[in-house]
Design a protein around this motif. Structure first.
Motif, mmCIF file in Angstrom:
data_model
loop_
_atom_site.group_PDB
_atom_site.id
_atom_site.type_symbol
_atom_site.label_atom_id
_atom_site.label_comp_id
_atom_site.label_asym_id
_atom_site.label_seq_id
_atom_site.Cartn_x
_atom_site.Cartn_y
_atom_site.Cartn_z
ATOM 1 N N MET A 90 -85.524 -76.196 8.151
ATOM 2 C CA MET A 90 -86.838 -76.176 7.363
ATOM 3 C C MET A 90 -87.828 -76.819 8.128
ATOM 4 O O MET A 90 -87.736 -77.763 9.126
ATOM 5 N N LEU A 154 -83.881 -65.217 7.428
ATOM 6 C CA LEU A 154 -84.408 -66.342 6.819
ATOM 7 C C LEU A 154 -85.845 -65.906 6.064
ATOM 8 O O LEU A 154 -85.658 -65.241 4.945
ATOM 9 N N VAL A 158 -86.082 -64.004 2.558
ATOM 10 C CA VAL A 158 -86.964 -64.796 1.390
ATOM 11 C C VAL A 158 -88.256 -64.159 1.308
ATOM 12 O O VAL A 158 -88.525 -63.866 -0.039
ATOM 13 N N TYR A 231 -84.630 -70.376 0.367
ATOM 14 C CA TYR A 231 -84.266 -70.506 1.618
ATOM 15 C C TYR A 231 -82.779 -71.331 1.865
ATOM 16 O O TYR A 231 -82.299 -70.903 2.578
#
Ligand code: AMP
Ligand code: MG
Length: 296
Positions: A90, A154, A158, A231
């Motif tokens: 992240m 990812l 999302v 996430y």
């Protein structure tokens, strides 16, 4: 190389498994809640106090191994091994910090860094693995991916950038892609830098508190933060589904920057050492060349 003995063996009573085993994601369903982002597995020193020194010591060995890899690439540009370090995490997890601290330990000419952003207009015209293939390391070098093809399962998942039917097929496709990569002589080291939700907040706030860090802040980071659970779920899916024998995933606890930097340096050192390289033999007659130099 006087530091070699020091870092080789942990003190008695401490973990003696290679770090890659300690951090490797176990097979089966993955719950990130079961991983502690402030843990320091495999670190036998005093913590922050001696981490910089230990990482620098590691750097000497890392640098020696990387030079040997580079020499092998010069000697055999077709089939010398390659290493690919894949960094995911992240925002604020420290992908950039790893690039600076760890890659800074080795000769820049042997390292190829690729940072993957939202695809450009040209990249969007191609298959998502197209830009990845262009950036793969050459024989004898270490490729570092700051984000990677995993963004395609990812942010893409999302944010619903493509239909589920499209991203769903990518896990297997990525596995096949990585399997071929490994079969063709690339050691793939995949690291998810795990930060906690609270630590991410502290790091974002710190960026807004320091004029030398304003540039690191992107207002869209807060939008992604608002989707934290989605996430995490997307990370759990890829950690489970793309955790192959050929290219396993590692979760690197990253709430402590000193541990994160040390751990990635050690993972890289283990990977390079595992290649079992030796210095290439000269492609010329040593005695003849020594004689020619002496007489020149
Ligand atoms: P940073 O690494 O902080 O500079 O941010 C790069 C941005 O590019 C992140 O927001 C990523 O989610 C985004 N990004 C990277 N790869 C892709 C991709 N394949 N599709 C969409 N966005 C991407
Ligand atoms: Mg960012």
């Amino acid at each position: 190389m006087g530091s070699k003995a020091k870092q080789k063996l942990p003190k008695s009573g401490q973990e003696s498994k290679p770090l890659s085993q300690l951090l490797q994601v176990p097979a089966g369903p993955v719950s990130l809640a079961g991983f502690d982002p402030s843990a320091t597995p495999g670190y036998v020193g005093k913590g922050k106090a001696d981490a910089a020194g230990r990482t620098a010591d590691l750097g000497a060995e890392l640098s020696r191994l990387q030079e040997m890899l580079f020499a092998n690439g010069r000697n055999d540009p077709v089939s010398a091994p390659k290493v690919l370090l894949v960094l995911q995490g992240m925002d604020t997890s420290g992908k950039g910090g790893v690039v600076r601290h760890v890659m800074g330990l080795v000769d820049p000419q042997g390292v190829a860094l690729a940072s993957f952003k939202a695809p450009s207009a040209i990249e969007r015209k191609h298959h998502y693995l197209w830009r990845i293939r262009q950036a793969l390391p050459q024989a004898g070098s270490i490729g570092v991916f700051d984000r990677s093809h995993y963004e395609d399962v990812l942010v893409v998942r999302v944010e619903n950038l493509v239909d589920e039917a499209v991203w769903e097929k990518r896990y297997e496709e990525i596995n096949r892609f990585e399997q071929r990569l490994v079969a063709s002589g690339t050691k793939v080291v995949k690291c998810m830098l795990q930060v906690s939700f609270a630590e991410q907040k502290a790091r974002l706030a710190a960026r807004l508190d320091d004029p030398t860090k304003y540039w690191k802040y992107n207002p869209s980071d807060v939008d992604a933060r608002a989707k934290w659970p989605a996430y995490q779920e997307a990370y759990e899916a890829l950690l489970e589904r793309c955790n192959t024998e050929a290219a396993p995933w590692h979760v690197v606890p990253s709430d402590r920057k000193w541990y994160r930097n040390w751990a990635i340096a050690e993972l890289l050192r283990e990977s390079l050492a595992g290649l079992d390289l030796s210095w290439p033999k000269p492609g010329y007659d040593l005695a003849v060349e020594r004689d020619r130099v002496a007489k020149s």
